[in-house]
Design a protein around this motif. Structure first.
Motif, mmCIF file in Angstrom:
data_model
loop_
_atom_site.group_PDB
_atom_site.id
_atom_site.type_symbol
_atom_site.label_atom_id
_atom_site.label_comp_id
_atom_site.label_asym_id
_atom_site.label_seq_id
_atom_site.Cartn_x
_atom_site.Cartn_y
_atom_site.Cartn_z
ATOM 1 N N ALA A 1 25.922 19.067 1.271
ATOM 2 C CA ALA A 1 25.370 18.579 0.009
ATOM 3 C C ALA A 1 24.981 17.106 0.119
ATOM 4 O O ALA A 1 23.905 16.701 -0.350
ATOM 5 N N LEU A 2 25.820 16.306 0.754
ATOM 6 C CA LEU A 2 25.488 14.887 0.943
ATOM 7 C C LEU A 2 24.303 14.721 1.879
ATOM 8 O O LEU A 2 23.461 13.836 1.679
ATOM 9 N N ALA A 3 24.226 15.555 2.901
ATOM 10 C CA ALA A 3 23.155 15.434 3.893
ATOM 11 C C ALA A 3 21.782 15.707 3.295
ATOM 12 O O ALA A 3 20.762 15.292 3.863
ATOM 13 N N LEU A 4 21.726 16.392 2.151
ATOM 14 C CA LEU A 4 20.455 16.645 1.496
ATOM 15 C C LEU A 4 19.892 15.387 0.838
ATOM 16 O O LEU A 4 18.702 15.337 0.496
ATOM 17 N N ILE A 5 20.738 14.381 0.657
ATOM 18 C CA ILE A 5 20.308 13.143 0.010
ATOM 19 C C ILE A 5 19.825 12.186 1.091
ATOM 20 O O ILE A 5 20.607 11.570 1.804
ATOM 21 N N SER A 6 18.515 12.084 1.234
ATOM 22 C CA SER A 6 17.928 11.317 2.326
ATOM 23 C C SER A 6 16.573 10.755 1.910
ATOM 24 O O SER A 6 15.879 11.339 1.066
ATOM 25 N N ALA A 7 16.211 9.637 2.525
ATOM 26 C CA ALA A 7 14.899 9.037 2.265
ATOM 27 C C ALA A 7 13.783 9.754 2.999
ATOM 28 O O ALA A 7 12.608 9.535 2.685
ATOM 29 N N GLU A 8 14.134 10.564 3.980
ATOM 30 C CA GLU A 8 13.130 11.241 4.797
ATOM 31 C C GLU A 8 13.401 12.740 4.827
ATOM 32 O O GLU A 8 14.494 13.162 5.209
ATOM 33 N N GLY B 1 13.661 16.209 6.315
ATOM 34 C CA GLY B 1 13.847 16.683 7.677
ATOM 35 C C GLY B 1 14.678 15.753 8.535
ATOM 36 O O GLY B 1 15.026 16.094 9.668
ATOM 37 N N HIS B 2 15.004 14.567 8.036
ATOM 38 C CA HIS B 2 15.844 13.601 8.748
ATOM 39 C C HIS B 2 16.821 12.998 7.747
ATOM 40 O O HIS B 2 16.486 12.819 6.569
ATOM 41 N N LEU B 3 18.021 12.651 8.213
ATOM 42 C CA LEU B 3 19.010 12.040 7.330
ATOM 43 C C LEU B 3 18.969 10.522 7.483
ATOM 44 O O LEU B 3 19.356 9.978 8.525
ATOM 45 N N THR B 4 18.480 9.851 6.469
ATOM 46 C CA THR B 4 18.463 8.388 6.421
ATOM 47 C C THR B 4 18.876 7.973 5.011
ATOM 48 O O THR B 4 18.155 8.239 4.044
ATOM 49 N N ARG B 5 20.057 7.342 4.915
ATOM 50 C CA ARG B 5 20.575 6.933 3.600
ATOM 51 C C ARG B 5 21.098 5.501 3.733
ATOM 52 O O ARG B 5 22.203 5.278 4.251
ATOM 53 N N LEU B 6 20.283 4.549 3.302
ATOM 54 C CA LEU B 6 20.593 3.142 3.497
ATOM 55 C C LEU B 6 21.224 2.534 2.242
ATOM 56 O O LEU B 6 21.074 3.043 1.128
ATOM 57 N N TYR B 7 21.884 1.422 2.447
ATOM 58 C CA TYR B 7 22.643 0.726 1.408
ATOM 59 C C TYR B 7 21.737 0.240 0.273
ATOM 60 O O TYR B 7 20.672 -0.321 0.502
ATOM 61 N N LEU B 8 22.181 0.467 -0.966
ATOM 62 C CA LEU B 8 21.517 -0.013 -2.182
ATOM 63 C C LEU B 8 20.104 0.529 -2.345
ATOM 64 O O LEU B 8 19.231 -0.120 -2.910
ATOM 65 N N THR B 9 19.887 1.736 -1.884
ATOM 66 C CA THR B 9 18.612 2.424 -2.067
ATOM 67 C C THR B 9 18.796 3.522 -3.120
ATOM 68 O O THR B 9 19.932 3.841 -3.518
ATOM 69 N N PRO B 10 17.720 4.129 -3.593
ATOM 70 C CA PRO B 10 17.882 5.259 -4.515
ATOM 71 C C PRO B 10 18.733 6.382 -3.925
ATOM 72 O O PRO B 10 19.471 7.062 -4.663
#
Length: 428
Positions: A18-25, A27-36
């Motif tokens: 479930a957490l891995a679905l939250i990504s900026a890209e 097909g790729h997991l990218t979740r950076l600090y203080l982003t949506p």
């Protein structure tokens, strides 16, 4: 017990996905600090904490905190056991790094609440937002604040897209003036523990699901600049060249040799980023900038090694008639894990595996390095397939995750702040 551990492992895997679905890209997991994406992940973690029976809050740097108050009238009513990890990722990440520690903490405390209601001591589950340093050129910002070690100068650092940390915090809905309130009061945090995938192959080679961490490695990062002279690739004789890249290549071999000579200290050294100019196929490189990441189990050996490397770089520069200089960009001291906390994890592993627990150091940095400035720390490693991490192929089995959560539950049930104090005094 095995069936219950498997059920916990399956639940952990579902939450990981479930957490891995939250990504900026996509097909790729990218979740950076203080982003949506960070905001969405933090909100999901908040929901899980509340459903587990914890009182949820969020501090001025975005750390999500799930709190379980101690039992009424308990002798340790002020003291708290902290359990934490991070929910940010590197770019194109794996799903388990950081996230598993947060999820395991939530599941373990939920089970403790079901069985015991409350413990004689308080428990806080922490979901830090900036362990990786993938967006801003700083790491462990959230855990430094928790430990009362946040440097206000960090508010002026800029992200890769030119946003100051202070402005990013305000856009996230936070007030930087409230950062000091994120720190625990002296004596409030009695210990910090973290469950994390190993990010290495030791447990897999030993055929062990879990391992007890002995220390988090000392590390430093440096930027090295080498300046030579550009020239025509076809007309400048080899013996007259001042080739910055050739000098940098010799430095790279020196870096590798340095780590190999100190393998007994688990030393590793990496050049992970390099850029050169002018960057044309028919021009001798005039300027090269590259990073050196040096890690060791002891601060003294790391400092000694870096001093040797600095002299070697300058000697190479003189011999090749180029100019070189070195700038330190990051430093983290070695952080040993508390013997009493190691013993607590070893006992819980022994109960599940029927044999002595394996002990191993962590070559990767963790939030415990920052929190360790405030209180004793302990870490439990979980086997990951192939030792692969910071990679979409990162994987930990349902079985191993279940055993890890079960071990964390047993650790919490057996935790005694008073005994921790006695063992620490005996070691002083």
């Amino acid at each position: 017990m095995v069936e219950r551990a498997m059920a916990l492992g399956r639940e952990a895997e579902s939450m990981i996905r479930a957490l891995a679905l939250i990504s900026a890209e996509e097909g790729h997991l990218t979740r950076l600090y203080l982003t949506p994406e960070h905001r969405l992940a933090a909100d999901l973690v908040r929901r899980w904490m509340a459903e587990a029976g914890l009182d949820v809050s969020e501090d001025a740097l975005g750390t999500v905190r799930g709190r379980l108050a101690p039992e009424s009238g308990g002798r340790n009513s002020v003291q708290r056991l902290l359990i934490g990890s991070h929910i940010d990722t590197v770019i194109d990440a794996g799903a388990y790094d950081g996230a598993l520690g947060v999820i395991a903490g939530i599941l373990a405390v939920r089970e403790v609440i079901k069985k015991h209601g409350r413990m004689p001591f308080g428990i806080d589950v922490l979901a830090f937002g900036d362990e990786e340093g993938s967006r801003f050129p700083a790491t462990l910002l959230c855990s430094q604040a928790v430990a009362g070690r946040f440097d206000p100068a960090s508010l002026q650092v800029e992200s890769v897209d030119g946003v100051k940390l202070e402005d990013a915090l305000r856009a996230y809905g936070k007030d930087p003036a409230e950062i000091p309130a994120a720190a625990y009061e002296p004596g409030e945090a009695v210990a910090y523990v973290e469950l994390h995938i190993e990010q290495g192959p030791v447990l897999e080679q030993a055929d062990e699901a879990l391992g007890v961490v002995t220390a988090i490695a000392s590390q430093s990062r440096h930027s090295v600049t080498v300046v030579g002279e550009a020239g025509h690739a076809g007309t400048v004789p080899m013996n007259l060249r001042r080739d910055a890249l050739a000098a940098a290549a010799e430095v790279a071999l020196a870096v590798e040799t340095l780590a190999q000579r100190n393998a007994d200290d688990f030393m590793v050294a990496t050049i992970g980023k390099l850029s050169l100019s002018p960057g044309a196929s028919n021009v001798i490189p005039a300027r090269v900038v590259f990073t050196v990441d040096l890690r060791s189990q002891t601060d003294a050996r790391r400092i000694e090694a870096m001093n040797w490397l600095r002299e070697e770089i300058l000697a190479i520069a003189r011999r090749r008639r180029v100019t070189a200089w070195i700038e330190r960009t990051h430093e983290a001291v070695a952080r040993p894990c508390d013997p009493a906390l190691q013993a607590g994890f070893a006992t819980t592993i022994g109960r599940h595996g029927g044999k002595s627990a394996i002990h191993l150091p962590s070559g990767a940095g963790h939030d415990g390095q920052a929190v360790g400035a405030m209180c004793p720390i302990g870490m439990l490693f979980v086997r990951c397939r192939g030792g692969i991490s910071h990679n979409p192929a990162e994987f930990t089995s349902v079985r191993d995750m279940g055993l890890a959560v079960a071990a964390m539950i047993k650790f919490i049930e057996g935790f005694d702040p008073a005994r921790l104090g006695r063992l620490r005094r005996a070691d002083d």
